[in-house]
Design an enzyme around this catalytic site. Sequence first.
Site, PDB file in Angstrom:
ATOM      1  CE  LYS A 114       4.113 -20.060   7.962  1.00 21.40           C
ATOM      2  NZ  LYS A 114       3.853 -18.965   8.923  1.00 21.40           N
TER       3      LYS A 114
HETATM    4  N1  GLU Z   1       6.692 -17.051  10.388  1.00 22.79           N
HETATM    5  C1  GLU Z   1       6.282 -15.775  10.883  1.00 22.79           C
HETATM    6  C2  GLU Z   1       4.778 -15.656  10.859  1.00 22.79           C
HETATM    7  O1  GLU Z   1       4.075 -16.635  10.893  1.00 22.79           O
HETATM    8  C3  GLU Z   1       7.002 -14.609  10.198  1.00 22.79           C
HETATM    9  C4  GLU Z   1       6.874 -14.563   8.721  1.00 22.79           C
HETATM   10  C5  GLU Z   1       7.764 -13.510   8.073  1.00 22.79           C
HETATM   11  O2  GLU Z   1       8.521 -12.843   8.756  1.00 22.79           O
HETATM   12  O3  GLU Z   1       7.673 -13.388   6.848  1.00 22.79           O
HETATM   13  O4  GLU Z   1       4.235 -14.586  10.888  1.00 22.79           O
END
Ligand code: GLU
Length: 423
Positions: A114
Site C-alpha cells: 500500500k
Molecule cells: N485500494 C483497493 C483496496 O483497498 C484496491 C487495490 C488494488 O486494486 O490493488 O482493495
Amino acid sequence: MSDDLSYVQPTINSPWGTYLSQVDRVVPYLGNLARWVETLKRPKRALIVDVPIEMDDGTIAHFEGYRVQHNMSRGPGKGGVRFHPDVTLEEVMALSAWMTVKTAAVNLPYGGAKGGIRVDPKKLSQQELEKVTRRYTSEIGIIIGPQQDIPAPDVNTNAQIMAWMMDTYSMNVGGTATGVVTGKPLHLGGSLGRVKATGRGVFVTGREAARRLKMDLRGARVAVQGFGNVGSVAAELFAEAGAKIVAVQDHTGTIVNANGLDLKTLLPLARAEGVVGFKGGDVVANDSFWDVACDILIPAALEGQLTAERARKTQAKLVLEGANGPTVPAADDILAERGVLVVPDVICNAGGVTVSYFEWVQDFSSFFWDEDEINQRLDRIMMNALNQIWDTADRHRITLRTATFAVACERILMARQERGLYP
Ligand code: GLU
C-alpha cells in the site's frame, strides 16, 4: 520470538494495532504454520519518501510519501495509493497488511502493499496534483514494477492519477509499462468494470450474506458511510435490488430518509459537492448515523469508524465492510455477541483488487475482455471465496473475519514455508 518494531507503537484502536489483534486471533487455527506467524506482524519493506514540488504560487512544498510492501510470499505486492492529510506510515503498514490477507483470501497470485501521501488533494490545483503524483511515483520507482509491486487507486486517487503514475514509471524505464499500475483509464490498458468493482463486490457478498440470514433485500433498509467509489456504487446496486437507502454520510454530513433516498438525484449532487445540499432527505447530526433504523450497515469510509460504542447502538443485523479496517476489535466482539453478522473488509471489498488482477492479466496478454465476462468472473471468484470462508467459520464456530484470516494466512504461510528462508 522477536522484538517489537521500533518505528511504530501500535495503540489499541490504531489500524496497525487492530490488524495485529486480528492476527493474534487466527493463531489457534494455523496448526504448525503458526511457527511462521511473526512474518505477518512486520512489513517486508517500508519506504518513506520526500515529495517536494513547486506550487503554483512559486513556493516549494514538501509532502511525505510512503510505499509499504507487507508481504510478497505469494506474488508481487499489490495495493492502492491514498492521498489524505492524515496518512501515516503506521496506517499504510496496516493497509498493506490487509492487502496481503485480502489477495490471499480471494486467492489472487499477489502479496500485499500500500502507498500514501500525506496531502490534502482538495487543496491542490490539477497541476500541483500531477506534480505530486509524478514525483512520488519517481521516488517509489525503485521498488515498484509490473512484477514487483503494482499500485492502484484508493481514497482520493483515480484513473487520471494512475495514468500519470503509469506514464512517469514508463518514462523512467524507457518503455510503456501498462502493467505497473491498475485502475487506469480504459484506453491506457484499463479494464472494463474496474471502477465499479469494489462496490459490486460489496453487493455480491452482501446479497449472499442476506440470503443466508433469510433477509429479503426488497425493502431492506441500508445505511452507508462514505459515498465515494465504494459506498455510492454499493448503494446503487442495493437500490436496484429493491433495498431502501435510508442514511448516507460523507465528509459534508449526514442525510436520512426513512422512505429511502432517491439515488438518481443524490448521486450527481454527492459527486459534485457532497450529500448535505440534497433536498430529498433530512440533514441530521453525524452521530445519529450510527443508531439510524436500518438492516444493513455499510461502513465505506476510513478505518476505526465502528467503535465499541457505535457497535452497541447499531440496529443493523448485517455489516458490510466496504472500507478497510472500519471496525475496531472491541466492536467486533460486541457485534458478535449481539448476533450482528460482519462480512469483513478482507473479503467484502476484495472486488476492486480482483478486477485489478484482471486488468493486469489483460495488460500482459494485450487481449481485453468484455464487461460481462469480467463481472461473471468477479462474481464467481467472490462467491467461491465467501463460501469457503463460511464453511471454515461454521467448522470452527468463529467469526467470518477470523475465518477469512484463517483461510488467507494458511495460504500465505504455506507459501512462506515452501519458499523457505534465504539464505
Ligand atoms: N485500494 C483497493 C483496496 O483497498 C484496491 C487495490 C488494488 O486494486 O490493488 O482493495
